[in-house]
Design a protein around this motif. Structure first.
Motif, PDB file in Angstrom:
ATOM      1  N   ALA A 153      -5.621 -53.725 -23.210  1.00  0.00           N
ATOM      2  CA  ALA A 153      -4.533 -54.585 -23.824  1.00  0.00           C
ATOM      3  C   ALA A 153      -4.213 -53.985 -25.191  1.00  0.00           C
ATOM      4  CB  ALA A 153      -4.912 -56.028 -23.893  1.00  0.00           C
ATOM      5  N   PRO A 154      -3.191 -54.180 -26.018  1.00  0.00           N
ATOM      6  CA  PRO A 154      -2.779 -53.774 -27.289  1.00  0.00           C
ATOM      7  C   PRO A 154      -4.012 -54.475 -28.177  1.00  0.00           C
ATOM      8  CG  PRO A 154      -0.958 -54.319 -26.079  1.00  0.00           C
ATOM      9  CD  PRO A 154      -2.003 -54.674 -25.209  1.00  0.00           C
ATOM     10  N   ALA A 155      -4.405 -53.515 -29.089  1.00  0.00           N
ATOM     11  CA  ALA A 155      -5.409 -54.173 -30.131  1.00  0.00           C
ATOM     12  C   ALA A 155      -4.720 -55.234 -30.943  1.00  0.00           C
ATOM     13  CB  ALA A 155      -5.869 -53.067 -30.954  1.00  0.00           C
ATOM     14  N   SER A 156      -3.584 -55.265 -31.194  1.00  0.00           N
ATOM     15  CA  SER A 156      -2.762 -56.366 -31.840  1.00  0.00           C
ATOM     16  C   SER A 156      -2.848 -57.442 -31.237  1.00  0.00           C
ATOM     17  CB  SER A 156      -1.326 -55.954 -32.227  1.00  0.00           C
ATOM     18  OG  SER A 156      -0.502 -55.780 -30.725  1.00  0.00           O
ATOM     19  N   VAL A 157      -3.120 -57.575 -29.947  1.00  0.00           N
ATOM     20  CA  VAL A 157      -3.092 -58.904 -29.311  1.00  0.00           C
ATOM     21  C   VAL A 157      -5.036 -59.271 -29.063  1.00  0.00           C
ATOM     22  CG1 VAL A 157      -2.694 -60.003 -27.177  1.00  0.00           C
ATOM     23  CG2 VAL A 157      -1.095 -58.363 -28.066  1.00  0.00           C
ATOM     24  N   VAL A 158      -5.703 -58.584 -28.518  1.00  0.00           N
ATOM     25  CA  VAL A 158      -6.958 -58.626 -28.307  1.00  0.00           C
ATOM     26  C   VAL A 158      -7.927 -58.186 -29.449  1.00  0.00           C
ATOM     27  CG1 VAL A 158      -6.448 -58.670 -25.823  1.00  0.00           C
ATOM     28  CG2 VAL A 158      -7.162 -56.438 -26.898  1.00  0.00           C
ATOM     29  N   GLY A 159      -7.515 -57.561 -30.517  1.00  0.00           N
ATOM     30  CA  GLY A 159      -8.409 -57.109 -31.257  1.00  0.00           C
ATOM     31  C   GLY A 159      -9.271 -55.927 -30.980  1.00  0.00           C
ATOM     32  N   TYR A 160     -10.256 -55.585 -31.635  1.00  0.00           N
ATOM     33  CA  TYR A 160     -11.061 -54.240 -31.459  1.00  0.00           C
ATOM     34  C   TYR A 160     -12.565 -54.774 -31.011  1.00  0.00           C
ATOM     35  CZ  TYR A 160      -7.513 -51.409 -33.786  1.00  0.00           C
ATOM     36  OH  TYR A 160      -6.566 -50.874 -34.188  1.00  0.00           O
ATOM     37  N   THR A 161     -13.046 -54.046 -30.427  1.00  0.00           N
ATOM     38  CA  THR A 161     -14.588 -54.432 -29.885  1.00  0.00           C
ATOM     39  C   THR A 161     -15.449 -53.886 -31.103  1.00  0.00           C
ATOM     40  OG1 THR A 161     -14.798 -52.148 -28.923  1.00  0.00           O
ATOM     41  CG2 THR A 161     -13.963 -53.902 -27.316  1.00  0.00           C
ATOM     42  N   ARG A 162     -16.498 -54.513 -31.195  1.00  0.00           N
ATOM     43  CA  ARG A 162     -17.569 -54.373 -32.117  1.00  0.00           C
ATOM     44  C   ARG A 162     -17.816 -52.667 -32.225  1.00  0.00           C
ATOM     45  NH1 ARG A 162     -23.091 -57.285 -32.197  1.00  0.00           N
ATOM     46  NH2 ARG A 162     -23.528 -55.586 -30.556  1.00  0.00           N
ATOM     47  N   LEU A 163     -17.765 -52.161 -31.016  1.00  0.00           N
ATOM     48  CA  LEU A 163     -18.098 -50.604 -31.052  1.00  0.00           C
ATOM     49  C   LEU A 163     -16.864 -49.817 -31.556  1.00  0.00           C
ATOM     50  CD1 LEU A 163     -19.962 -48.219 -30.578  1.00  0.00           C
ATOM     51  CD2 LEU A 163     -19.387 -48.284 -28.105  1.00  0.00           C
ATOM     52  N   THR A 218     -18.837 -47.580 -17.283  1.00  0.00           N
ATOM     53  CA  THR A 218     -18.354 -48.301 -16.053  1.00  0.00           C
ATOM     54  C   THR A 218     -17.173 -48.944 -16.677  1.00  0.00           C
ATOM     55  OG1 THR A 218     -19.875 -49.900 -16.927  1.00  0.00           O
ATOM     56  CG2 THR A 218     -20.800 -48.529 -15.156  1.00  0.00           C
ATOM     57  N   GLU A 219     -16.627 -49.676 -15.634  1.00  0.00           N
ATOM     58  CA  GLU A 219     -15.362 -50.914 -15.970  1.00  0.00           C
ATOM     59  C   GLU A 219     -15.630 -51.818 -15.350  1.00  0.00           C
ATOM     60  OE1 GLU A 219     -11.879 -48.509 -14.579  1.00  0.00           O
ATOM     61  OE2 GLU A 219     -12.109 -46.898 -15.978  1.00  0.00           O
ATOM     62  N   ASP A 220     -15.002 -53.061 -15.839  1.00  0.00           N
ATOM     63  CA  ASP A 220     -15.127 -54.218 -15.155  1.00  0.00           C
ATOM     64  C   ASP A 220     -13.522 -54.976 -15.652  1.00  0.00           C
ATOM     65  OD1 ASP A 220     -15.719 -55.041 -17.990  1.00  0.00           O
ATOM     66  OD2 ASP A 220     -17.420 -56.199 -17.033  1.00  0.00           O
ATOM     67  N   SER A 221     -13.499 -56.152 -15.533  1.00  0.00           N
ATOM     68  CA  SER A 221     -12.599 -57.054 -16.166  1.00  0.00           C
ATOM     69  C   SER A 221     -12.985 -58.071 -16.917  1.00  0.00           C
ATOM     70  CB  SER A 221     -11.473 -57.412 -15.101  1.00  0.00           C
ATOM     71  OG  SER A 221     -12.221 -58.215 -13.990  1.00  0.00           O
ATOM     72  N   VAL A 222     -12.250 -58.786 -17.788  1.00  0.00           N
ATOM     73  CA  VAL A 222     -12.721 -59.881 -18.520  1.00  0.00           C
ATOM     74  C   VAL A 222     -11.399 -60.675 -18.911  1.00  0.00           C
ATOM     75  CG1 VAL A 222     -12.588 -58.648 -20.725  1.00  0.00           C
ATOM     76  CG2 VAL A 222     -14.058 -60.871 -20.642  1.00  0.00           C
ATOM     77  N   VAL A 240      -4.154 -64.202 -22.781  1.00  0.00           N
ATOM     78  CA  VAL A 240      -3.757 -63.010 -22.380  1.00  0.00           C
ATOM     79  C   VAL A 240      -3.914 -62.918 -20.682  1.00  0.00           C
ATOM     80  CG1 VAL A 240      -3.991 -60.619 -22.492  1.00  0.00           C
ATOM     81  CG2 VAL A 240      -4.148 -61.586 -24.536  1.00  0.00           C
ATOM     82  N   GLY A 241      -4.987 -63.437 -20.408  1.00  0.00           N
ATOM     83  CA  GLY A 241      -5.392 -63.547 -19.062  1.00  0.00           C
ATOM     84  C   GLY A 241      -6.360 -62.497 -18.731  1.00  0.00           C
ATOM     85  N   GLU A 242      -6.345 -61.953 -17.461  1.00  0.00           N
ATOM     86  CA  GLU A 242      -7.548 -60.850 -17.278  1.00  0.00           C
ATOM     87  C   GLU A 242      -7.087 -59.593 -17.594  1.00  0.00           C
ATOM     88  OE1 GLU A 242      -8.856 -59.455 -12.839  1.00  0.00           O
ATOM     89  OE2 GLU A 242      -9.847 -61.178 -13.496  1.00  0.00           O
ATOM     90  N   VAL A 243      -8.059 -58.777 -18.207  1.00  0.00           N
ATOM     91  CA  VAL A 243      -7.735 -57.506 -18.826  1.00  0.00           C
ATOM     92  C   VAL A 243      -9.090 -56.401 -18.523  1.00  0.00           C
ATOM     93  CG1 VAL A 243      -6.536 -58.300 -20.810  1.00  0.00           C
ATOM     94  CG2 VAL A 243      -8.715 -57.780 -21.145  1.00  0.00           C
TER      95      VAL A 243
END
Length: 434
Positions: A241-251, A281-285, A290-293
């Motif tokens: 999802a856009p970083a402007s919406v969900v932000g950045y991960t710590r990494l 790997t991939e998953d969803s959160v 926003v919902g599930e991304v």
């Protein structure tokens, strides 16, 4: 019983030798003749007859061929459960005579210092007193354990455990701790094969992994739930999802500070994955509002961690001494020890730990057998007519291990709480004959 090995006139028990009744039963179960079994093993029919009558003991190589021909594990034919091996078992499995073992030991400084002979080695294997200078020095016998491990071609911990099983009333041999050493050449070469961008990515992934490990340690110290390492070591890299919406991960924030977080991130991480340095790997959160991304996770491998440490000039973590358990396995042993003398419910333990410390277990093909510190023991009805349940208990070696090395574990893993043990060495425990 005739044997291909000179055991100094005595057949110790338990010996890694074939059980004639087990051999006959397995052959009958498969419905094959002695002649057919002989053909599969490359021996004569007469020799198979001798094996089944207990008149001859097969060599270790032939024992392996018998097990392969019968499609079973060695334990089924010998009756020696994995995790209960003695020094004689280890020597026999290595295909060494008493004389040849003495010859190998006398070629070492510690063997010459102890004046190792067939008489002394036989006494050692039998659990008898060994006469001579320096045999009562734990540091010296600790070096002998290392020499025996080299001769037998097994890890030091296997020899130490076998030693303690047959000599429970003596001071344990003192083994040296592991030392932090210089990085392996392969790790240095791997790091140098990466370009600057890949090196930054791998270094930051390792640092984020280390920070997460510290966080898990703090949660454990505060008695908060901690997920399995296989889960928390998978670090969030990107969110779909856009970083402007969900932000950045710590990494991502780490990489942004290093000036390398851009649309090329995916290609860089996949390049590391192709080299076996990370896993993707991939998953969803679920994200609030926003919902599930979709989410991409990255996990550093052992190879990747070694390369990063080599490149960043960090010494390799020596870990616990070889004869001590990892924190994970030590926690399991503590649980069982705390449940003595009643024992721990059979359903309370599951998973991979049993393959490392449970009697009768071993890892995948080719792996070393379990250390045999715990065992599933039957609890019978008062009249002895039937088994009521099974409970996990410490074996005699397990109790000795806890008592002998508890101070070392408390120093190594100070955050692991060890409750007051409701038993003493030598006291009656679950599974003991009353």
């Amino acid at each position: 019983m005739k044997s291909s090995f000179n055991l100094n006139g005595r057949v110790p028990s338990p010996l890694r030798a074939i059980d004639p009744d087990r051999l006959k039963a397995r052959r009958a179960e498969l419905g094959i003749s002695r002649a057919e079994l002989a053909a599969r093993c490359g021996v004569s029919t007469r020799m198979v007859f001798f094996y089944e009558e207990g008149r001859h003991t097969p060599t270790p190589a032939r024992l392996e061929r018998l097990a392969a021909a019968l499609g079973c594990d060695l334990d089924l034919l010998t009756g020696t459960r994995r995790g209960s091996e003695t020094l004689v078992d280890l020597r026999y499995a290595a295909g060494l005579t008493l004389e040849r073992t003495v010859e190998l030991l006398r070629a070492t400084p510690v063997g010459r210092k102890l004046g190792v002979s067939t008489v002394k080695l036989s006494a050692l294997e039998q659990g008898h007193s060994v006469r001579g200078r320096h045999w009562d020095e734990p540091e010296t016998t600790g070096r002998l354990v290392g020499a025996l491990a080299t001769a037998f071609g097994v890890p030091v911990r296997m020899v130490l455990d076998a030693w303690l099983r047959i000599r429970p009333d003596e001071p344990a041999p003192a083994l040296p701790g592991r030392r932090a050493d210089t990085p392996a050449k392969t790790a240095i070469d791997m790091w140098q094969s990466l370009n600057d961008r890949q090196q930054i990515y791998l270094g930051e992934i390792m640092r984020d992994d280390r920070m997460t490990e510290t966080e898990m340690w703090m949660r454990r110290a505060q008695h908060l739930p901690v997920p399995r390492a296989a889960r928390w070591r998978k670090l969030p890299l990107t969110l779909g999802a856009p970083a402007s919406v969900v932000g950045y991960t710590r990494l991502q924030e780490r990489l942004r500070r290093r000036g390398v977080h851009d649309p090329g991130a995916g290609a860089t991480v996949h390049a590391l994955a192709r080299r076996g340095l990370v896993k993707i790997t991939e998953d969803s959160v679920e994200v609030a509002g926003v919902g599930e991304v979709e989410r991409v996770l990255v996990e550093i491998t052992r190879t990747g961690r070694a390369a990063a440490r080599a490149g960043l000039g960090e010494p390799r973590d020596p870990g616990p001494p070889e004869h001590l358990l990892s924190e994970w396995l030590w926690r399991v042993v503590v649980r069982v020890a705390a449940a003595e003398p009643e024992g721990l419910d059979d359903d309370a333990l599951a998973g991979r730990s049993l393959f490392y410390i449970g009697v009768g277990y071993s890892g995948r093909a080719g792996r070393r057998p379990s250390r045999g510190l715990i065992d599933s023991v039957p609890v019978k009805a008062e009249d002895g007519s039937h088994v009521l349940e099974y409970r996990w208990c410490l074996t005699p070696l397990g109790r000795r291990h806890v008592v002998e090395y508890l101070p070392a574990y408390q120093e190594l893993y100070p955050h692991v709480e060890v409750p007051a043990l409701g038993w003493a060495p030598g006291a009656h425990q679950c599974g003991d004959s009353p």
